[in-house]
Design an enzyme around this catalytic site. Structure first.
Site, PDB file in Angstrom:
ATOM      1  N   GLY A  16       0.827  -1.208   0.000  1.00 48.57           N
ATOM      2  CA  GLY A  16       0.000   0.000   0.000  1.00 48.57           C
ATOM      3  C   GLY A  16       0.855   1.249   0.000  1.00 48.57           C
ATOM      4  CE1 TYR A 164      12.259  -5.432  10.814  1.00 50.67           C
ATOM      5  CE2 TYR A 164      14.550  -4.707  10.966  1.00 50.67           C
ATOM      6  CZ  TYR A 164      13.377  -4.841  10.247  1.00 50.67           C
ATOM      7  OH  TYR A 164      13.320  -4.373   8.956  1.00 50.67           O
ATOM      8  CB  ALA A 167      11.956 -11.493  12.567  1.00 51.98           C
ATOM      9  CE  LYS A 168      12.714  -7.469   7.993  1.00 50.63           C
ATOM     10  NZ  LYS A 168      11.752  -7.711   6.909  1.00 50.63           N
TER      11      LYS A 168
HETATM   12  N1  LIG Z   1      12.627   1.301   5.811  1.00 45.42           N
HETATM   13  C1  LIG Z   1      13.767   0.720   6.146  1.00 45.42           C
HETATM   14  O1  LIG Z   1      14.748   1.394   6.531  1.00 45.42           O
HETATM   15  C2  LIG Z   1      13.890  -0.773   6.032  1.00 45.42           C
HETATM   16  C3  LIG Z   1      15.165  -1.333   6.172  1.00 45.42           C
HETATM   17  C4  LIG Z   1      15.314  -2.714   6.077  1.00 45.42           C
HETATM   18  C5  LIG Z   1      14.206  -3.520   5.823  1.00 45.42           C
HETATM   19  N2  LIG Z   1      12.976  -2.952   5.713  1.00 45.42           N
HETATM   20  C6  LIG Z   1      11.846  -3.868   5.430  1.00 45.42           C
HETATM   21  O2  LIG Z   1      11.138  -3.424   4.290  1.00 45.42           O
HETATM   22  C7  LIG Z   1       9.781  -3.885   4.359  1.00 45.42           C
HETATM   23  C8  LIG Z   1       8.851  -2.722   4.073  1.00 45.42           C
HETATM   24  O3  LIG Z   1       8.987  -1.759   5.118  1.00 45.42           O
HETATM   25  P1  LIG Z   1       8.862  -0.187   4.899  1.00 45.42           P
HETATM   26  O4  LIG Z   1      10.019   0.443   5.587  1.00 45.42           O
HETATM   27  O5  LIG Z   1       8.568   0.128   3.482  1.00 45.42           O
HETATM   28  O6  LIG Z   1       7.580   0.100   5.839  1.00 45.42           O
HETATM   29  P2  LIG Z   1       6.180   0.763   5.545  1.00 45.42           P
HETATM   30  O7  LIG Z   1       5.532   0.895   6.882  1.00 45.42           O
HETATM   31  O8  LIG Z   1       6.314   1.972   4.675  1.00 45.42           O
HETATM   32  O9  LIG Z   1       5.411  -0.345   4.709  1.00 45.42           O
HETATM   33  C9  LIG Z   1       4.982  -1.568   5.256  1.00 45.42           C
HETATM   34  C10 LIG Z   1       3.630  -1.886   4.673  1.00 45.42           C
HETATM   35  O10 LIG Z   1       3.272  -3.220   5.059  1.00 45.42           O
HETATM   36  C11 LIG Z   1       1.935  -3.231   5.511  1.00 45.42           C
HETATM   37  N3  LIG Z   1       1.822  -4.340   6.469  1.00 45.42           N
HETATM   38  C12 LIG Z   1       2.356  -4.399   7.716  1.00 45.42           C
HETATM   39  N4  LIG Z   1       2.056  -5.563   8.284  1.00 45.42           N
HETATM   40  C13 LIG Z   1       1.302  -6.254   7.382  1.00 45.42           C
HETATM   41  C14 LIG Z   1       0.679  -7.533   7.405  1.00 45.42           C
HETATM   42  N5  LIG Z   1       0.760  -8.318   8.495  1.00 45.42           N
HETATM   43  N6  LIG Z   1       0.007  -7.943   6.305  1.00 45.42           N
HETATM   44  C15 LIG Z   1      -0.084  -7.136   5.213  1.00 45.42           C
HETATM   45  N7  LIG Z   1       0.462  -5.903   5.152  1.00 45.42           N
HETATM   46  C16 LIG Z   1       1.153  -5.469   6.222  1.00 45.42           C
HETATM   47  C17 LIG Z   1       1.719  -1.875   6.150  1.00 45.42           C
HETATM   48  O11 LIG Z   1       0.342  -1.505   6.209  1.00 45.42           O
HETATM   49  C18 LIG Z   1       2.529  -0.962   5.221  1.00 45.42           C
HETATM   50  O12 LIG Z   1       1.762  -0.474   4.136  1.00 45.42           O
HETATM   51  C19 LIG Z   1       9.615  -4.516   5.744  1.00 45.42           C
HETATM   52  O13 LIG Z   1       9.743  -5.920   5.637  1.00 45.42           O
HETATM   53  C20 LIG Z   1      10.775  -3.939   6.534  1.00 45.42           C
HETATM   54  O14 LIG Z   1      11.156  -4.761   7.607  1.00 45.42           O
HETATM   55  C21 LIG Z   1      12.781  -1.608   5.805  1.00 45.42           C
END
Ligand SMILES: NC(=O)c1ccc[n+]([C@@H]2O[C@H](COP(=O)([O-])OP(=O)(O)OC[C@H]3O[C@@H](n4cnc5c(N)ncnc54)[C@H](O)[C@@H]3O)[C@@H](O)[C@H]2O)c1
Length: 252
Positions: A16, A164, A167-168
């Protein structure tokens, strides 16, 4: 066209239009730009609809199918619905995740009642979605599983992210083993490990990022989207069981 995904159907979870970094939405838009039909999952229906609207406005094909990746029954129903609309899932991006509501804090201060939250949100969600599409991919002899892990899954950090990180790291270990299991069936399984990534513009700073003086800029969704497009492509058919670090060169 290099990395052409025409004719493929890609399911991206957590895609989303988030007010956060929005990595999943960026991946869904990039996939679509390469010709794939995008199935946009998010637990929040309004944000999934916004991603679909953005893809359609750009002339692409997308559908929102909203489920919580932690709920196995909902995942199975969502995948069935997606396949009825757009045909079999060829590409899965396990992007939904995050801390799962557990606070960032030293492990010694963490409430054991909350240990499971990030494990469920990241690892169990990945198992649920992968399981729901894998049999079909193996039967058809082609498939791509890409999981969005994190720098926290491979590197120790002083940011209170041990749960976290566990999990990763679980996503990474699972992907390496699954890659070996399904390689004979034409299915590849890889991870992208983002470093600190911000919403929208790629400038700015991040309070938790100790390495920002050593990297050119902070990351944006498009950096990870490009890695995902490559891993989903025909050109990457000999790349499996890998973790692509996308972090500007800074581990932490
Ligand atoms: N932003 C960072 O710095 C970063 C770094 C490393 C890894 N990540 C990983 O990237 C991925 C995306 O994160 P982001 O930073 O874009 O966050 P974000 O909050 O912008 O996006 C996450 C999206 O996932 C949706 N979501 C959460 N739990 C859910 C579920 N159980 N079922 C369906 N949808 C769900 C949320 O509504 C949201 O739209 C994650 O796995 C996060 O751990 C992010």
């Amino acid at each position: 066209m290099l990395f052409d995904l025409s004719g493929k159907t890609a399911l991206v979870t957590g895609a989303g239009e988030s007010a956060g970094p929005g990595i999943g939405a960026g991946i869904a838009r990039a996939r679509d730009a390469q010709g794939a039909r995008a199935v946009v999952d998010d637990i929040k229906a309004d944000t999934a609809a916004a991603t679909v609207a953005a893809i359609e406005a750009a002339g692409g094909k997308a559908v929102a199918v909203c489920f919580d990746v932690v709920d196995r029954g909902a995942v199975l129903a969502g995948v069935r619905e997606a396949e009825e609309r757009f045909g079999p899932i060829d590409i899965l991006v396990n992007n939904a995740g995050g801390t799962g509501g557990a606070p960032l804090a030293p492990f010694r201060e963490q409430d054991p009642e909350k240990w499971e939250l990030p494990i469920r949100s990241n690892l169990i969600g990945t198992l649920n979605c992968t399981h729901a599409v894998l049999e079909g991919m193996c039967a058809r002899g082609w498939g791509r599983i890409v999981t969005i892990a994190s720098v926290a899954g491979t590197t120790g950090m002083e940011v209170g992210a041990s749960l976290y990180g566990a999990a990763k790291a679980g996503q990474v270990g699972f992907s390496r083993h699954l890659a070996v299991e399904v390689a004979p069936h034409g299915v590849t399984v890889n991870c992208v490990a983002p470093g600190f990534t911000m919403h929208g513009e790629v400038g700015g700073s991040h309070p938790l990022n100790r390495s920002q003086s050593r990297i050119p800029r902070l990351g944006a969704a498009r950096d990870h989207a490009a890695a995902c497009v490559y891993l989903a492509s025909a050109e990457a058919e000999w790349v499996t069981g890998q973790v692509i670090q996308v972090n500007g060169g800074g581990q932490i």
